[in-house]
Write a protein that holds these residues in place. Sequence first.
Motif, short mmCIF file in Angstrom:
data_model
loop_
_atom_site.label_atom_id
_atom_site.label_comp_id
_atom_site.label_asym_id
_atom_site.label_seq_id
_atom_site.Cartn_x
_atom_site.Cartn_y
_atom_site.Cartn_z
N GLN A 14 -0.32 3.81 1.63
CA GLN A 14 -0.76 4.46 2.86
C GLN A 14 0.30 4.33 3.95
OE1 GLN A 14 -4.48 2.14 2.98
NE2 GLN A 14 -5.58 4.09 3.02
N ASN A 15 0.11 5.10 5.02
CA ASN A 15 1.04 5.09 6.13
C ASN A 15 0.93 3.77 6.92
OD1 ASN A 15 1.80 5.64 9.11
ND2 ASN A 15 2.67 7.39 8.03
N THR B 128 0.83 -1.20 0.00
CA THR B 128 0.00 0.00 0.00
C THR B 128 0.86 1.25 0.00
OG1 THR B 128 -1.70 1.23 1.23
CG2 THR B 128 -0.13 -0.06 2.53
N SER C 226 4.68 -1.13 2.93
CA SER C 226 4.68 0.11 2.17
C SER C 226 5.32 -0.14 0.81
CB SER C 226 5.45 1.19 2.91
OG SER C 226 6.82 0.84 3.01
#
Length: 211
Positions: free
Chosen positions: A161-162, A159, A205
């Motif tokens: 995202q964080n 992803t 990540s």
Amino acid sequence: MPAQQYHRRQEEINSAMGATTGRPPTALADGGTLRDGDSARRRYIWRSVTARDTAFAASSAFDDPTKEDMHQPSAPASSGDSLSGISLQASVTAKDLQASLTWYTQVLGFDIDQKFEREGVLRAVRIRAGSVALLLNQDDGKQGWERVKGQGLNLMITTAQNIDDIASRAKANGGTLESEPADMPWGARFFRLKDPDGILYTISSERRAPA
């Protein structure tokens, strides 16, 4: 990214695009083709190759994440008979479908895509998280309710995202992490957790470009 790995990826993409092999462009399931100069499809292949290399690195580093060379995959097969996949979707058998559905939606943050019922009883649910899709099935118990599931299996979700935010949300909603978020030598950051049936997930990540 090391120059050798960059050039290898370019060669692999060019081969898939039909630009360097002399063969006709590769046909796709949607009726299109991978043609040289098709920038959208080229970017798609690049992301697919990058995701594959990241998955290889993460799965290889679980036992010894300090090894710097583990993220270097072997050279791709050149045979014309090799499988050329576009995506991979998984089907997971759950001992308690409703409990698993709650875990996937609340702990991991999946959305319900479609429910499948038979004679008024919920039998399966397709869930999605962005481009990732899973099919959750209710176990019928024919192979024993206490059988061990997920041994040797690790499913990776990559992803943009964080990662720390995702891990914090998972814990806040009752999830238990197998490993806390950590940086890897090849530039990714990930954590691991198991679903109610013991299926291991790595939430990673995207690989960061070198500074």
